[in-house]
Scaffold this active site. Structure first.
Site, PDB file in Angstrom:
ATOM      1  CB  ALA A 155      54.608  32.322  29.070  1.00 20.60           C
ATOM      2  CE1 TYR A 156      47.251  35.521  32.007  1.00 22.22           C
ATOM      3  CE2 TYR A 156      45.953  35.029  30.050  1.00 22.22           C
ATOM      4  CZ  TYR A 156      46.046  35.540  31.326  1.00 22.22           C
ATOM      5  OH  TYR A 156      44.934  36.070  31.930  1.00 22.22           O
ATOM      6  CB  ALA A 157      48.211  28.723  29.247  1.00 16.61           C
ATOM      7  CE  LYS A 160      45.603  34.733  35.243  1.00 17.21           C
ATOM      8  NZ  LYS A 160      45.196  35.350  36.530  1.00 17.21           N
TER       9      LYS A 160
END
Length: 253
Positions: A155-157, A160
């Site tokens: 999710a973070y990737a 970003k």
């Protein structure tokens, strides 16, 4: 190179109350820019302002939730009214949605989306009229998008990597109007990374061992000073790039 090569410039930096955002803001101010410090905590922003003013720089503080479109618009209007314009935009603020795909809460992903790519795009569009001619946008993404094992970081990737796509589009669409847009992927000892290294010491040790320079960067000296140079005329032909400031760890594609 004249140390005050950003004099008569106004820079907007989000998430400027601590960590990488603070390091970037201090460096820009040292190079002569007036810096608008944006973030959720006015108390933290005032600490950044005191550090800047102690070093002889100029800064204004604006408490804002970057997920709120109305607050962003009001903040940019205030910056322009108080400084006369905007030449540099640094999108640093980000809420981080961590966890495996089955575990990470949708609310966390939504907060990551709104604080990351949506806030970045909104601010880029708000600042666009003032950046035309000689403006610079620096957006922060993460080398997490280059991880082979994405477990716990999907999710973070995702949020970003969305920032990287938006940035590349701006570089192509706005370049002819004199606006440069680049992305940095920083490793620096921010409060968030410090907490991560303390909570996951074994993973952190492996992470540092994978950095060719064998250390995590400094927020101001390793990240902020490079951003200042990237915002200057000395980097006037650098556009649409993703640059890893990570001691050589990531292979950027």
């Amino acid at each position: 190179m004249n140390d005050r090569f950003l004099i008569n410039k106004t820079a907007v930096v989000t998430g400027a109350g601590q960590g990488v955002g603070q390091g970037i803001a201090i460096s820009l101010a040292e190079r002569g820019a007036t810096v608008a410090l944006l973030g959720r905590s006015l108390e933290k922003l005032e600490i950044s302002r005191s550090l800047i003013e102690h070093a002889g720089g100029k800064a204004i503080t604006i408490a804002v939730d970057v997920k709120n479109a109305g607050e962003l618009a009001a903040a940019i209007e205030r910056v322009v009214n108080e400084t006369g314009g905007i030449q540099i935009l640094v999108n640093n603020a980000q809420e981080v949605p961590l966890g495996t795909l089955l575990a990470v809460a949708e609310e966390k992903i939504e907060a990551g989306w709104q604080s990351g790519p949506m806030a970045t795009l909104r601010l880029m569009k708000l600042c666009y009229p003032y950046l035309r001619g000689d403006g610079v946008i620096i957006n922060l993404a993460s080398s997490v998008g280059m991880r082979w094992d994405m477990s716990g970081y999907g999710a973070y990737a995702a949020v970003k990597e969305a920032i990287r796509s938006i940035s590349r589009a701006a570089a192509c669409e706005w370049g002819a109007e004199g606006i440069r847009c680049n992305v940095i992927l920083p490793h620096a000892m921010s409060p968030g990374l410090k907490t991560w290294t303390e909570n996951r010491p074994q993973e952190a040790a492996e992470f540092i061992a994978s950095i060719p320079l064998r250390r995590i960067g400094e927020c101001k000296e390793d990240i902020g000073d490079f951003v200042s140079m990237l915002c200057s005329e000395h980097s006037r032909y650098v556009n649409g790039q993703t640059i890893a400031l990570d001691g050589g760890q990531a292979r950027v594609s």
